[in-house]
Design a protein around this motif. Structure first.
Motif, PDB file in Angstrom:
ATOM      1  N   THR A 116       0.758  -1.228   0.009  1.00 49.63           N
ATOM      2  CA  THR A 116       0.091  -0.019   0.039  1.00 49.63           C
ATOM      3  C   THR A 116       0.748   1.403  -0.036  1.00 49.63           C
ATOM      4  O   THR A 116       0.691   2.113  -0.682  1.00 49.63           O
ATOM      5  N   THR A 269     -11.054   0.194   3.076  1.00 45.85           N
ATOM      6  CA  THR A 269      -9.832   1.097   2.949  1.00 45.85           C
ATOM      7  C   THR A 269      -9.146   1.142   4.474  1.00 45.85           C
ATOM      8  O   THR A 269      -8.627   1.968   4.897  1.00 45.85           O
ATOM      9  N   SER A 272      -5.573   1.708   3.021  1.00 45.09           N
ATOM     10  CA  SER A 272      -5.605   2.919   2.234  1.00 45.09           C
ATOM     11  C   SER A 272      -5.860   4.184   3.278  1.00 45.09           C
ATOM     12  O   SER A 272      -5.262   5.335   2.987  1.00 45.09           O
ATOM     13  N   ASP A 273      -6.555   3.869   4.290  1.00 40.46           N
ATOM     14  CA  ASP A 273      -6.788   4.897   5.235  1.00 40.46           C
ATOM     15  C   ASP A 273      -5.354   5.083   6.078  1.00 40.46           C
ATOM     16  O   ASP A 273      -4.975   6.028   6.364  1.00 40.46           O
ATOM     17  N   ASN A 278      -5.021   7.802  -1.752  1.00 41.52           N
ATOM     18  CA  ASN A 278      -6.191   8.160  -2.522  1.00 41.52           C
ATOM     19  C   ASN A 278      -5.916   8.438  -4.016  1.00 41.52           C
ATOM     20  O   ASN A 278      -4.849   8.342  -4.683  1.00 41.52           O
ATOM     21  N   LYS A 287     -10.819  10.529  -3.472  1.00 45.14           N
ATOM     22  CA  LYS A 287     -11.487   9.403  -3.080  1.00 45.14           C
ATOM     23  C   LYS A 287     -10.297   8.300  -2.479  1.00 45.14           C
ATOM     24  O   LYS A 287      -9.196   8.381  -2.988  1.00 45.14           O
ATOM     25  N   ARG A 288     -10.786   7.580  -1.406  1.00 43.35           N
ATOM     26  CA  ARG A 288      -9.994   6.232  -1.189  1.00 43.35           C
ATOM     27  C   ARG A 288     -10.026   5.201  -1.856  1.00 43.35           C
ATOM     28  O   ARG A 288     -10.713   4.927  -2.597  1.00 43.35           O
ATOM     29  N   PHE A 290      -9.901   1.251  -2.615  1.00 42.18           N
ATOM     30  CA  PHE A 290     -10.675   0.311  -2.029  1.00 42.18           C
ATOM     31  C   PHE A 290      -9.911  -1.128  -2.420  1.00 42.18           C
ATOM     32  O   PHE A 290      -9.466  -1.243  -3.531  1.00 42.18           O
TER      33      PHE A 290
END
Length: 413
Positions: A116, A269, A272-273, A278, A287-288, A290
């Motif tokens: 990630t 997410t 990604s969070d 993004n 946007k995040r 997925f």
């Protein structure tokens, strides 16, 4: 390959502390060497089997659009602190060490975090998505129990693919494609009819994940199978709520022991969070990404195939993953000359052949061929040379046939 050039040897016994059938057979046949509990070296024959299993998986991952990469095993502490999974209390299978300067490192048990983080360098726009990187890599997990041979190791091979999608809907479509790809892998390996997509806990990521469980008496898991719908439920989530979600009744299900041979997760997410991954959509909004993750253990599959198909004589490999297609045996002076010629011909034809050219008793050669599990045994003896025939024996069925050389080639091609 000539057996006389192979440095490994077969054995009538396995290490006294090895209790798993798959490791006992693989060690005796000269496919692997045990370094310690849960840690095995792959010898020439074993490496060929492992590579073929990996190739089957690779072909199916490429078919769904996967990009193969190779990530690092050594991982810095800060990468995993970002997700909260550096702590041994959160993930208790770490092997950790330090550099000479005192900096902490870990040997990666999985790769959601580093991948990630890596993808932040390549994903910024909706045009960059979706993307599906994957790898084959040795993983390290400090397992408390490592008594199942290749089926539970502290050092083991894993294929892990990670999906990066623009939306949950896009993810769900790929998730089903990956499920279908896994089904194809197991069919190609000869275990499709006894492998079930199994509902399991989604942990902190989603309500459910899916495991692929192969029915086996040596399995560590208990599953409940609906044969008609080709699905199962893991015992850990076997309750009324799950039965209702799946529209199943308890009396429709059969309890079985099984080995987990793959899993697929919706990550959402979660990562990604943690890494602020993004993308900018068509309207310019941020946007995040997925995510999903998808794992298969090639080394675990090798152990399962060894154990599942074996008989009282030894290993019995499916033809597409056997180290060689045919075990060529020479008996007698004329038989050896003809076997030399036949070995060259089979090699030219692209047929994978292991040639037992040792000065050994025929019985020893036959026993080694059976222990190694090579699909066909081809015998060339003085008597057969005189009659213009060869004897071919099917390892799986035991069927013996006397055929001419062209007839044998037609079978082996």
């Amino acid at each position: 390959m000539r057996v006389s050039q192979l440095f490994t040897k077969t054995s009538k016994t396995a290490p006294g502390d090895e209790i798993s059938k798959n490791a006992q057979l693989l060690i005796r046949a000269g496919f692997i060497h045990k370094e310690m509990a849960g840690v095995y070296t792959y010898l020439p024959l074993g490496k060929r089997v492992l590579d073929k299993i990996i190739q089957v998986i690779r072909e199916e991952m490429n078919r769904v659009g996967g990009n193969e990469v190779s990530l690092t095993a050594l991982q810095p502490k800060d990468t995993w602190e970002a997700s909260g999974r550096w702590s041994d209390e959160v993930m208790d299978v770490w092997f950790k060490t330090r550099l000479a300067n005192g900096a902490e490192l870990g040997l990666a048990p999985t790769h959601e975090e580093p991948l990630t983080k890596l993808m932040k360098s390549f994903i910024s726009s909706h045009k960059d998505l979706p993307v599906y990187p994957y790898q084959f890599q040795i993983k390290f997990r400090n397992e408390l129990r490592s008594k199942s041979g290749l089926m539970r190791g502290r050092e083991f091979w894993m294929k892990d693919l990670y999906s990066f999608s623009r939306s949950e809907d896009e993810h769900n479509e790929f998730y089903q494609r990956m499920s279908d790809a896994y089904d194809m892998v197991y069919r190609r390996l000869g275990i499709g009819d006894i492998t079930y997509k199994t509902f399991a806990s989604g942990g902190s990521f989603s309500k459910y994940s899916h495991e692929f469980q192969t029915v086996s008496d040596v399995g560590e898991d208990t599953i409940y199978i609906h044969e008609g719908r080709r699905l199962a439920i893991n015992e850990e989530v076997y309750n009324d709520e799950v039965l209702a979600d799946l529209n199943l009744n308890r009396d429709e299900l059969i309890e079985k022991r099984a080995v987990e041979v793959g899993n697929i997760f919706t990550l959402g997410t979660r990562f990604s969070d943690a890494f602020d991954l993004n993308y900018t959509d068509e309207n310019g909004d941020s946007k995040r990404v997925f995510m999903g993750s998808y794992g298969i253990g090639p080394s675990r599959l090798m152990g399962l195939l060894a154990e599942h198909f074996a008989d009282d004589k030894g290993l019995v490999w499916p033809k597409n993953v056997a180290p060689y297609r045919v075990y060529l045996v020479s008996i007698g002076e004329n038989g050896s000359r003809e076997a030399d010629r036949l070995y060259d011909e089979l090699t030219r034809e692209g047929i994978e052949v292991i040639y037992d050219d040792r000065d050994e008793r025929p019985g020893r050669k036959f026993a080694d061929a059976e222990l190694m599990g090579i699909p066909y045994r081809l015998i060339v003896s003085d008597r057969l040379v005189e009659s213009g025939q060869l004897e071919i024996v099917d390892r799986s069925s035991g069927e013996q046939r006397l055929l001419t050389a062209p007839e044998v080639l037609a079978i082996l091609r």
